[in-house]
Design a protein around this motif. Sequence first.
Motif, mmCIF file in Angstrom:
data_model
loop_
_atom_site.group_PDB
_atom_site.id
_atom_site.type_symbol
_atom_site.label_atom_id
_atom_site.label_comp_id
_atom_site.label_asym_id
_atom_site.label_seq_id
_atom_site.Cartn_x
_atom_site.Cartn_y
_atom_site.Cartn_z
ATOM 1 N N GLN A 195 77.837 -116.157 71.290
ATOM 2 C CA GLN A 195 79.143 -116.386 71.912
ATOM 3 C C GLN A 195 80.221 -116.691 70.878
ATOM 4 N N LEU A 218 89.838 -117.888 74.622
ATOM 5 C CA LEU A 218 89.094 -116.638 74.802
ATOM 6 C C LEU A 218 87.635 -116.872 74.445
ATOM 7 N N THR A 219 86.743 -116.540 75.357
ATOM 8 C CA THR A 219 85.303 -116.621 75.112
ATOM 9 C C THR A 219 84.703 -115.236 75.277
ATOM 10 N N GLN A 220 84.057 -114.755 74.218
ATOM 11 C CA GLN A 220 83.419 -113.443 74.249
ATOM 12 C C GLN A 220 81.903 -113.628 74.240
ATOM 13 N N TRP A 222 78.700 -111.897 73.716
ATOM 14 C CA TRP A 222 78.240 -110.637 73.148
ATOM 15 C C TRP A 222 76.978 -110.117 73.826
ATOM 16 N N ASN A 225 78.498 -108.475 76.887
ATOM 17 C CA ASN A 225 79.786 -107.847 76.575
ATOM 18 C C ASN A 225 80.862 -108.200 77.602
ATOM 19 N N SER A 226 80.959 -109.492 77.943
ATOM 20 C CA SER A 226 81.965 -109.948 78.897
ATOM 21 C C SER A 226 82.973 -110.859 78.197
ATOM 22 N N THR A 227 84.199 -110.841 78.685
ATOM 23 C CA THR A 227 85.290 -111.617 78.100
ATOM 24 C C THR A 227 85.919 -112.510 79.156
ATOM 25 N N THR A 228 86.116 -113.777 78.807
ATOM 26 C CA THR A 228 86.815 -114.723 79.674
ATOM 27 C C THR A 228 88.029 -115.257 78.932
ATOM 28 N N ILE A 229 89.198 -115.191 79.568
ATOM 29 C CA ILE A 229 90.435 -115.652 78.949
ATOM 30 C C ILE A 229 91.164 -116.581 79.911
#
Length: 278
Positions: A195, A218-220, A222, A225-229
Amino acid sequence: MKTKFFKFKFTKNTKATISLLFLMVFGSSFIMAQEKHSDEDLAKKLANPVANLISAPFQSNMDFGIGEHNGARHTINVQPVIPFKLTEDINLITRMVLPVVHQDNISGYGNSESGLGDMVLSGFFSPSKTKNGLIWGIGPAFLVPSATNHFLGTGKFGLGPTFVALKQQNAFTYGFLVNQIWSVAGDQARSDVNQFYFQPFATYNWKSGAGASAMMELTQNWMDNSTTIWFTPSISGVASLGKQKVQLSAGPRFNVAAPAAQKAKYGFRASVTFIFPK
């Protein structure tokens, strides 16, 4: 649907953990001599994640309309910051984030979970002297599987690097904080953690100690492959509760991006930070 945000069910271990944290933060403040600082000076130090200042922020995040079941989550982040002077030139700034969570209709319709989430511990080695207002710190970050409920944590112990850089120029503070954590041990039945976290921020402080700020988180993930903003603008002010200095802040939260099962329609953040100037 009625959401009971404040109905936390604490186990003995949970209560003991929180009691220890209070003792560490507030106990350490009493053994240090305090000097007078202006509200403007305190506000500018609080805008700096690696300032040489003991503080104990309690951050309340309330998020609504999460996922397909229109769930709700209340998270209180306990975030003590304790600096140590290692040498004349280097400080170690220790930061902790311990979430205390209650959520409804997120793991499933009609389900509720309460308890601790996973703890993140960071240590920043930072120069004690700045040049042209530029401040930075680098060190390790640790993910500790402290969650008291399966749905509130990863079940993994993780570690990785963290870095912060910022500049303070007149009334402005702007910069970013970043870390990358990989799981290295823990429950083999749970998914691994890989992460990335990125947090740019900007603050303007008036001489009164009042401030206006904006922050993106922003949390990615890996692994999937999901992104939280999240984007959070806020206003703040320094006040006195008797002899105790505190900073109060509040603002809305906007969930710009997230996986469908976790995306919130709207949210709100409020915090109180107890300040212990040396």
